[in-house]
Design an enzyme around this catalytic site. Structure first.
Site, PDB file in Angstrom:
ATOM      1  N   ASP A  49       0.448  -1.191  -0.018  1.00  0.00           N
ATOM      2  CA  ASP A  49      -0.075  -0.464   0.038  1.00  0.00           C
ATOM      3  C   ASP A  49       0.972   1.050  -0.099  1.00  0.00           C
ATOM      4  O   ASP A  49       2.053   0.958  -0.417  1.00  0.00           O
ATOM      5  CB  ASP A  49      -1.015   0.452   1.104  1.00  0.00           C
ATOM      6  CG  ASP A  49       0.100   0.209   2.262  1.00  0.00           C
ATOM      7  OD1 ASP A  49       0.416   0.262   2.503  1.00  0.00           O
ATOM      8  OD2 ASP A  49      -1.369   0.163   3.963  1.00  0.00           O
ATOM      9  N   CYS A  52       4.142   1.526   2.019  1.00  0.00           N
ATOM     10  CA  CYS A  52       5.769   0.695   2.015  1.00  0.00           C
ATOM     11  C   CYS A  52       6.676   0.814   2.927  1.00  0.00           C
ATOM     12  O   CYS A  52       7.621   1.025   2.975  1.00  0.00           O
ATOM     13  CB  CYS A  52       5.798  -0.207   0.732  1.00  0.00           C
ATOM     14  SG  CYS A  52       5.725   0.946  -0.481  1.00  0.00           S
ATOM     15  N   HIS A 262       7.511   0.700  -4.532  1.00  0.00           N
ATOM     16  CA  HIS A 262       7.697  -0.327  -3.848  1.00  0.00           C
ATOM     17  C   HIS A 262       9.041  -0.865  -3.225  1.00  0.00           C
ATOM     18  O   HIS A 262       9.892  -0.957  -3.884  1.00  0.00           O
ATOM     19  CB  HIS A 262       6.446  -1.594  -4.648  1.00  0.00           C
ATOM     20  CG  HIS A 262       5.972  -2.543  -3.418  1.00  0.00           C
ATOM     21  ND1 HIS A 262       5.828  -2.313  -2.109  1.00  0.00           N
ATOM     22  CD2 HIS A 262       6.948  -3.658  -2.929  1.00  0.00           C
ATOM     23  CE1 HIS A 262       4.923  -3.239  -2.043  1.00  0.00           C
ATOM     24  NE2 HIS A 262       6.400  -3.467  -2.392  1.00  0.00           N
TER      25      HIS A 262
END
Length: 275
Positions: A49, A52, A262
């Site tokens: 999400d 991270c 990410h």
């Protein structure tokens, strides 16, 4: 139910699963993972999400914590919300997670609770000597969604505090790190108030951390964040340090990213062989 931090998986096995093709991008990623595998045996996937970067950094910091950082020990640490709100009225517009439109007193008390929780968890985990137990305590914490997100709110507020300190230092002619100029050179964050409104309030909701905010996070925690940026393999940006001129006594945490959005975490090989 999504796991915040997945169990360990062999790093090259993970790579083969994720990057099968023969495109230039897949080849570069495989080369990147091979380089990481020289130092680390396993990877743990971080839930994807917009938190991270916080999740990966905090998990790594707590996993290897052996003492409470100096800034967490200070007497006035939990007074931060009170002190800042008394000076900067605009902090009233701080966006608490899933609770927009809170009143000033509520914001102050709630953030104070988050800071107390951060100190408590950090202290408890750093006092665990056995590495297996320490890891279990971290896993348990990151399965408790309520506590986990409260800790991210604490980190965000610490970033705001650090930004205010850097901004004021620069305005009074003191030397500040280069990233601080870049942070406040953006049209959307020319001062701490704008930074809060346009960036910090959105982290976790509609966006994650941008590059320049990774520097701010590192400064707020007084940790060096070392990132393997896999898509930059075979360039001098493959391993990037935030900040790039870290203080010598700052501990180091290591993350992996394929795209600067990410983050996952590598698990250290030397620990594996010890266990």
């Amino acid at each position: 139910y999504k796991l915040s931090v997945s169990p360990e998986m062999d790093i090259m096995e993970y790579c083969r699963k994720e990057w099968r093709g023969n495109t230039p991008a897949a080849k570069r990623m495989r080369k990147g993972y091979e380089a990481v595998a020289q130092k680390f045996a396993s990877i743990r996937r971080i839930r994807g999400d917009n938190y991270c970067a916080f999740r990966a950094t905090l998990f790594q910091a707590l996993s290897q914590a052996i003492q409470l950082p100096r800034w967490l020990q200070s007497e006035d640490f939990t007074m931060l919300p009170e002190n800042l709100l008394s000076k900067y009225d605009w902090i009233k517009q701080w966006q608490l997670r899933q609770k927009p439109g809170k009143r000033m007193g509520e914001i102050r008390d709630e953030i104070k609770e988050y800071l107390i929780l951060l100190r408590k968890k950090w202290k408890n985990i750093s006092e665990i000597k056995d590495p297996v137990e320490k890891q279990e305590a971290c896993d348990k914490l990151f399965k408790n969604e309520e506590e986990e997100y409260s800790l991210y709110e604490a980190l965000k507020f610490l970033m705001l505090n650090t930004a205010i300190e850097l901004y004021n230092a620069d305005k009074s002619g003191k030397r500040v790190p280069v990233f601080s100029w870049l942070l406040f050179a953006r049209d959307t964050s020319s001062n701490p108030c704008q930074l809060m409104h346009n960036h910090l309030n959105h982290i976790g909701h509609s966006g994650g951390l941008e590059q320049v905010e990774m520097f701010l996070l590192a400064y707020a925690l007084q940790y060096t964040i070392q990132v393997y940026r896999l898509y930059k393999h075979s360039t001098d940006e493959f391993i990037t340090l935030y900040p790039n001129d870290p203080e010598e006594d700052w501990p180091v945490v290591t993350l992996i990213t394929e795209d600067d959005r990410h983050y996952n975490i590598p698990v250290r090989m030397c620990q594996e062989t010890m266990l």
